[in-house]
Design a protein around this motif. Structure first.
Motif, PDB file in Angstrom:
ATOM      1  N   VAL A  99      -0.299  -0.231   0.457  1.00  0.00           N
ATOM      2  CA  VAL A  99      -0.147   0.687   1.566  1.00  0.00           C
ATOM      3  C   VAL A  99       0.374   1.725   0.983  1.00  0.00           C
ATOM      4  O   VAL A  99       0.000   2.867   1.593  1.00  0.00           O
ATOM      5  N   ALA A 100       1.258   2.060   0.210  1.00  0.00           N
ATOM      6  CA  ALA A 100       1.871   3.084  -0.339  1.00  0.00           C
ATOM      7  C   ALA A 100       0.561   4.099  -0.841  1.00  0.00           C
ATOM      8  O   ALA A 100       0.900   5.205  -0.947  1.00  0.00           O
ATOM      9  N   TYR A 101      -0.158   3.734  -1.584  1.00  0.00           N
ATOM     10  CA  TYR A 101      -1.338   4.317  -2.395  1.00  0.00           C
ATOM     11  C   TYR A 101      -2.590   4.372  -1.752  1.00  0.00           C
ATOM     12  O   TYR A 101      -3.545   5.309  -1.993  1.00  0.00           O
ATOM     13  N   GLY A 102      -2.897   3.425  -0.686  1.00  0.00           N
ATOM     14  CA  GLY A 102      -4.195   3.335  -0.115  1.00  0.00           C
ATOM     15  C   GLY A 102      -4.164   3.254   1.330  1.00  0.00           C
ATOM     16  O   GLY A 102      -5.170   3.425   2.117  1.00  0.00           O
ATOM     17  N   GLY A 103      -2.888   3.455   2.052  1.00  0.00           N
ATOM     18  CA  GLY A 103      -2.964   3.374   3.656  1.00  0.00           C
ATOM     19  C   GLY A 103      -3.313   1.892   4.089  1.00  0.00           C
ATOM     20  O   GLY A 103      -3.044   0.974   3.076  1.00  0.00           O
ATOM     21  N   LEU A 104      -3.684   1.926   5.332  1.00  0.00           N
ATOM     22  CA  LEU A 104      -4.041   0.707   5.814  1.00  0.00           C
ATOM     23  C   LEU A 104      -5.403   0.391   5.737  1.00  0.00           C
ATOM     24  O   LEU A 104      -6.174   0.852   6.536  1.00  0.00           O
ATOM     25  N   VAL A 105      -5.810  -0.633   4.861  1.00  0.00           N
ATOM     26  CA  VAL A 105      -6.759  -1.026   4.392  1.00  0.00           C
ATOM     27  C   VAL A 105      -7.232  -2.586   4.560  1.00  0.00           C
ATOM     28  O   VAL A 105      -6.731  -3.074   4.228  1.00  0.00           O
ATOM     29  N   ALA A 106      -7.808  -2.905   5.925  1.00  0.00           N
ATOM     30  CA  ALA A 106      -7.790  -4.209   6.394  1.00  0.00           C
ATOM     31  C   ALA A 106      -9.049  -4.995   5.828  1.00  0.00           C
ATOM     32  O   ALA A 106      -9.875  -4.596   5.235  1.00  0.00           O
TER      33      ALA A 106
ATOM     34  N   GLU B 170      -0.221  10.603 -14.440  1.00  0.00           N
ATOM     35  CA  GLU B 170       1.103   9.893 -14.616  1.00  0.00           C
ATOM     36  C   GLU B 170       1.425   8.912 -13.523  1.00  0.00           C
ATOM     37  O   GLU B 170       1.981   7.888 -13.651  1.00  0.00           O
ATOM     38  N   GLY B 171       1.048   9.380 -12.278  1.00  0.00           N
ATOM     39  CA  GLY B 171       1.268   8.567 -10.934  1.00  0.00           C
ATOM     40  C   GLY B 171       0.218   7.189 -11.073  1.00  0.00           C
ATOM     41  O   GLY B 171       0.714   6.237 -10.783  1.00  0.00           O
ATOM     42  N   LEU B 172      -0.940   7.421 -11.982  1.00  0.00           N
ATOM     43  CA  LEU B 172      -1.824   6.167 -11.946  1.00  0.00           C
ATOM     44  C   LEU B 172      -1.253   5.108 -13.127  1.00  0.00           C
ATOM     45  O   LEU B 172      -1.153   4.121 -12.839  1.00  0.00           O
ATOM     46  N   ALA B 173      -0.585   5.916 -14.212  1.00  0.00           N
ATOM     47  CA  ALA B 173       0.005   4.880 -14.884  1.00  0.00           C
ATOM     48  C   ALA B 173       1.198   4.181 -14.294  1.00  0.00           C
ATOM     49  O   ALA B 173       1.439   2.936 -14.629  1.00  0.00           O
ATOM     50  N   TRP B 174       1.955   4.765 -13.336  1.00  0.00           N
ATOM     51  CA  TRP B 174       2.933   3.992 -12.612  1.00  0.00           C
ATOM     52  C   TRP B 174       2.506   3.012 -11.844  1.00  0.00           C
ATOM     53  O   TRP B 174       2.957   1.986 -11.858  1.00  0.00           O
ATOM     54  N   LEU B 175       1.125   3.175 -11.266  1.00  0.00           N
ATOM     55  CA  LEU B 175       0.792   2.194 -10.259  1.00  0.00           C
ATOM     56  C   LEU B 175      -0.006   1.157 -11.302  1.00  0.00           C
ATOM     57  O   LEU B 175       0.334  -0.113 -10.973  1.00  0.00           O
TER      58      LEU B 175
END
Length: 330
Positions: free
Chosen positions: A250-257, A191-196
């Motif tokens: 950022v909400a789903y993956g953090g800080l990815v530079a 369900e969360g993946l569908a929202w994303l």
């Protein structure tokens, strides 16, 4: 064959191979036969784990990477600077502050809702702060906004560190915040993946509406105004859209530079500077990069997992130096 079809015919096999690698990679590697059995509906424990755990994470990594590539293309187009990166404008730093509050303060909300909502609020607030600082300094051009963004991002980093020290106690571990700060895609529910996925589709649609204005802005602000573009309003709108795109990532993956820096460059070499093609190809290449890096993060040092941000920094740092050297020579 037209350019879009030619690019799609090359990108699609690469994405399929990356997805297959992402599903296979991990502490317990899955071979092609096992992946096919799981996708075919096998009911054994390993197959159920692949479908319920690893596949959603790989798809989430693809969406996070796509958002980062999209945000990078927007910011590089707005500032007409190929070295611009989403984290320079403070949107990621603001999202990080919101996520830090959500992780450390008991708010009585579902964790996914609190993390996503506060990340969005932080990114919006940080971007509005950048715009306010630039206007207060009497500048509205891209260079002034970029300098304001660098200053705000530095201050937000200090605020985040202070909050981590001030809000932690015996009942709240900093390990969760630190691991999130170093980057790492969380495994969502279906369900969360569908929202994303739905929000990512909306982000792509909103970004494509900026394509024509970004092309005009690439000619210079004077030329863009001569073609009828209200540059001040367009730059503010484009920055806000880019901030929302990055906040979602950022909400789903953090800080990815460095993904937002690397993917648009690769796309520009492939399809040229026109943003109608550049934006979706940047998103696709960002997805490919994060899928591959996430697979390496899960499988390089089993049973431990390397933070995703460290892997992308190890890959993107040399690429940034390569671009900087080329730019200095030019």
């Amino acid at each position: 064959m037209s350019m879009p079809l030619r690019v799609a015919s090359r990108l699609l096999p690469l994405l399929i191979l990356a997805l297959a690698f992402g599903i296979a990679a991990g502490h317990d590697w899955a071979g092609p036969d096992r992946i096919l059995r799981a996708l075919g509906g096998a009911d054994d424990l390993r197959s159920r784990l692949l479908i319920a755990w690893r596949l959603p994470r790989v798809l989430a990594a693809a969406l996070v990477g796509g958002l980062l590539g999209l945000g990078g293309a927007i910011f590089q187009g707005v500032f007409r600077n190929p070295l611009a990166e989403p984290y320079l404008l403070g949107s990621a730093g603001g999202a990080a502050i919101g996520a830090t509050v959500a992780l450390l303060v008991p708010l009585g909300l579902p964790s996914a809702l609190a993390l996503g909502g506060f990340s969005f609020l932080g990114a919006w607030g940080a971007t509005l702060m950048v715009l306010a600082v630039a206007r207060g300094a009497g500048t509205r051009d891209a260079a002034g906004l970029l300098l304001a963004g660098v200053a705000v991002a530095a201050m937000l980093g200090a605020v985040r560190s202070f909050l981590m020290l001030a809000l932690s106690d015996e009942s709240v571990s900093l390990q969760v915040v630190l691991s999130w700060t170093l980057g790492g895609v969380q495994t969502p529910t279906w369900e969360g993946l569908a929202w994303l996925g739905g929000l990512s589709g909306l982000a792509l649609g909103a970004s494509l509406r900026l394509a024509h204005g970004l092309d005009l802005l690439g000619l210079g602000e004077d030329q863009a105004q001569a073609f009828g573009l209200d540059t001040a309003r367009f730059v503010a709108r484009a920055i806000l859209v880019g901030a929302l795109v990055v906040a979602l990532a950022v909400a789903y993956g953090g800080l990815v530079a460095f993904v937002g820096l690397t993917a648009p460059h690769l796309a520009r070499w492939w399809v040229g500077p026109r943003h109608r093609g550049l934006l979706p190809v940047s998103a696709a290449l960002g997805a490919l990069i994060v899928i591959m890096c996430d697979g390496l993060a899960r499988s390089a040092l089993p049973p431990a997992e390397i933070p995703l941000g460290l892997v992308t920094a190890a890959v993107g740092g040399p690429f940034f130096l390569f671009l900087l050297r080329r730019r200095m020579r030019a």
